[in-house]
Design an enzyme around this catalytic site. Structure first.
Site, PDB file in Angstrom:
ATOM      1  N   GLU A 333       0.800  -1.231   0.000  1.00 23.72           N
ATOM      2  CA  GLU A 333       0.000   0.000   0.000  1.00 23.72           C
ATOM      3  C   GLU A 333       0.832   1.281   0.000  1.00 23.72           C
ATOM      4  O   GLU A 333       0.546   2.213   0.749  1.00 23.72           O
ATOM      5  CB  GLU A 333      -0.947   0.010   1.210  1.00 23.72           C
ATOM      6  CG  GLU A 333      -1.944  -1.120   1.160  1.00 23.72           C
ATOM      7  CD  GLU A 333      -2.856  -1.176   2.365  1.00 23.72           C
ATOM      8  OE1 GLU A 333      -4.051  -1.421   2.169  1.00 23.72           O
ATOM      9  OE2 GLU A 333      -2.392  -0.998   3.502  1.00 23.72           O
TER      10      GLU A 333
HETATM   11  C1  NGO Z   1      -3.966  -4.784   4.693  1.00 25.71           C
HETATM   12  C2  NGO Z   1      -3.058  -3.637   5.037  1.00 25.71           C
HETATM   13  C3  NGO Z   1      -2.873  -3.475   6.537  1.00 25.71           C
HETATM   14  C4  NGO Z   1      -4.205  -3.553   7.258  1.00 25.71           C
HETATM   15  C5  NGO Z   1      -4.891  -4.862   6.908  1.00 25.71           C
HETATM   16  C6  NGO Z   1      -6.232  -4.984   7.595  1.00 25.71           C
HETATM   17  C7  NGO Z   1      -1.832  -5.368   4.286  1.00 25.71           C
HETATM   18  C8  NGO Z   1      -0.715  -6.211   3.864  1.00 25.71           C
HETATM   19  N1  NGO Z   1      -1.819  -4.064   4.424  1.00 25.71           N
HETATM   20  O1  NGO Z   1      -3.032  -5.882   4.643  1.00 25.71           O
HETATM   21  O2  NGO Z   1      -2.246  -2.253   6.802  1.00 25.71           O
HETATM   22  O3  NGO Z   1      -3.997  -3.518   8.647  1.00 25.71           O
HETATM   23  O4  NGO Z   1      -5.070  -4.987   5.524  1.00 25.71           O
HETATM   24  O5  NGO Z   1      -6.925  -6.139   7.287  1.00 25.71           O
END
Ligand code: NGO
Length: 527
Positions: A333
């Site tokens: 992200e």
């Molecule tokens: C995503 C995000 C995290 C969140 C999570 C919540 C990843 C790899 N990045 O997973 O920052 O906490 O979802 O479900």
């Protein structure tokens, strides 16, 4: 392979026998079965039943091979058995012992074991101490659930006559705990480690940094923990591990044959670091601490040399206190970083990991850059993630990148089970027990060579999770399913027999004080 195929049929037979045993116990409570029915999670590679059971008595001794590691496994077993049985159970490397832990045997691999029980005792044999430890977990499940209680219980302490020959399908069987969104103490982490060990999980991935909190002391960058660790989601006090705390976690994990995989998430998910050191920001201005749950808004400044001096300090110090092979660098992200910057960043940071003797692990977005040799990408997409993104991961896998599977709509332990689950999130959907279990890691991602799949990991993100009780109810009963996907041969995979073996774990969780979601999909015994 022939042995593998035999297992489901055997389990089927066992269920019939077990069902008969239960109704008998119900009709005449004084008629205690000699040993509980055999219902193991994860399913062993091979299980043969038959022969007389063994009974642990006041005279039982534990005989171990003379190495300190084997003795430690023997003491670990005795520590579990003594409080509930009330027996002395001396551990010795001399003389006789009806429970025997020995190194030897061929072809059992780094973690495999053989367990034989019969009228005269129980012998666990393994090539390595890790295998003995896993064999001890199997022995626990062969005993009545009350053995897990910490006060003296009524026996008898029977173990069915079996031969189990067992080794894992995958070398990487992980669980992740996000200690950033909410901080968890060393004691809470140790508690989770003990729960993971029950199901033969061998990696503990600690998500040590995120926007909401930096959780590991870095001597050369003291504000990371002191300032960056001073809050959490919702504005609580947060916290951090001193390096001594972290070493204590690593040691405790090692005593349960788990390796710690530490994660410092970058270049995104870095608000806590950006808030601690202004020079990590492109505009030189430190943002305030953040206690919400948005993602994707922060980035280290890719163009500044200060960023790489920072990463070097952090990786150097973390590598020095991490005996495991991997350092996880996040990489998910990075929505506030351009693609070109992301590629540049990963090209500069991966060699730093290598320089300190570690291999790179990262979320699967790393495959959009150039994964370093020996890197492992952790897939956290969904079943219906686009073919293009999956193909990018598959291409990296064909080029040698290892894959650990954590599909969010299967293995994310923070997803709600049902719409009315009080904790958790639902962005990836609702994940009931069957959904978490009923898929095959070996064929999940099209075009990924089977040999590239290193295993599975069940992440627990903690935006909504604040206590050990919260951890337990989200992890149980999905975590044992993830563990089984990682350990058991694909040939044993069968929801109908799994759910019965899973149900049999519940009295153990009760005895251990582990709260769990009583999913209607599972035929739980009455409380
Ligand atoms: C995503 C995000 C995290 C969140 C999570 C919540 C990843 C790899 N990045 O997973 O920052 O906490 O979802 O479900």
């Amino acid at each position: 392979m022939r042995q593998h195929r035999r297992t489901p049929r055997l389990l089927g037979t066992l269920l019939l026998v077990a069902a008969a045993g239960f109704s008998l116990a119900g009709a005449a409570p004084h008629t205690r079965a000699a040993a509980p029915p055999v219902r193991l999670v994860p399913a062993p590679a091979s299980l043969e039943e038959g022969g007389a059971p063994y009974r642990i008595t006041a005279g039982t001794r534990i005989r171990v091979d003379g190495t300190p590691e084997v003795r430690a496994v023997g003491e670990y077993l005795a520590d579990i058995l003594r409080p509930s049985t009330g027996y002395r159970l001396p551990v010795s490397s001399h003389g006789a012992g009806a429970i025997r832990l020995r190194l030897g045997g061929k072809g059992l691999g780094a973690e495999g074991y053989r367990l034989r029980s019969g009228a005269s005792g129980v012998t666990i044999t393994a090539g390595r101490p890790a295998g003995l430890f896993h064999g001890v977990q199997t022995l626990r499940q062969l005993l009545p659930a009350a053995v897990e209680r910490r006060t003296v219980q009524r026996g008898p302490w029977g173990v069915a006559g079996v031969t189990v020959t067992d080794s894992p399908r995958y070398a990487y069987r992980g669980a992740m705990l996000d200690v950033s969104r909410h901080f968890f103490t060393v004691a809470q982490v140790k508690r989770y480690i003990d729960e993971l060990a029950l199901y033969k999980i061998n990696k503990l991935h600690l998500h040590l940094s995120d926007d909401q909190g930096w959780r590991i002391a870095v001597g050369s960058r003291p504000r990371l923990a002191a300032h960056g660790g001073s809050t959490e989601v919702g504005g609580g006090p947060g916290g951090h591990y001193s390096q001594a705390d972290y070493r204590a976690i690593v040691r405790y994990a090692a005593s349960r044959y788990l390796e710690v995989v530490p994660e410092i998430d970058m270049p995104g998910h870095t608000n806590a670091a950006l808030s601690s050191y202004a020079d990590l920001n492109c505009d030189g201005v430190a943002p305030p601490l953040y206690t919400g749950t948005d993602v994707g808004f922060s980035s280290l400044c890719v163009g500044k040399p200060a960023t790489y001096a920072f990463v070097d300090d952090v990786i150097r110090e973390l590598a020095a206190i991490t005996p495991g092979a991997y350092l996880h660098i996040g990489g998910d992200e990075a929505h506030s970083t351009s693609h070109a910057d992301y590629v540049t960043f990963m090209d500069k940071v991966q060699p730093i990991v290598a320089k300190y003797g570690k291999k790179v692990m990262a979320w699967h977005q790393l495959t959009g850059a150039t994964p370093a040799a020996g890197a492992v990408a952790q897939y956290w997409g969904l079943d219906d993630t686009g073919a293009e993104e999956k193909e990018q991961v598959a291409r990296a896998a064909r080029n040698g990148t290892g894959i650990v599977l954590s599909p969010a709509d299967r293995l994310y332990l923070d997803m709600k089970y049902t719409a009315d689950t009080p904790l958790g999130q639902d962005w990836a959907g609702l994940v009931e027990v069957r959904r978490a279990y009923d898929w095959d890691p070996g064929s999940y991602l099209p075009g990924v060579p089977a040999a590239a799949v290193r295993g599975v990991e069940a992440p627990l993100w903690t935006e909504t999770i604040r206590s050990s009780a919260d951890i337990d109810v989200m992890a149980f009963p999905r975590l044992p399913g993830a563990a089984e996907l990682g350990w058991s041969p694909a040939s044993t995979h069968d929801w109908d027999t799994y759910k019965v073996r899973l149900a049999a774990q519940a009295p153990r969780w009760d005895a251990l004080g582990i709260g769990y979601h009583r999913s209607p999909q599972v035929p739980w015994p009455a409380h």
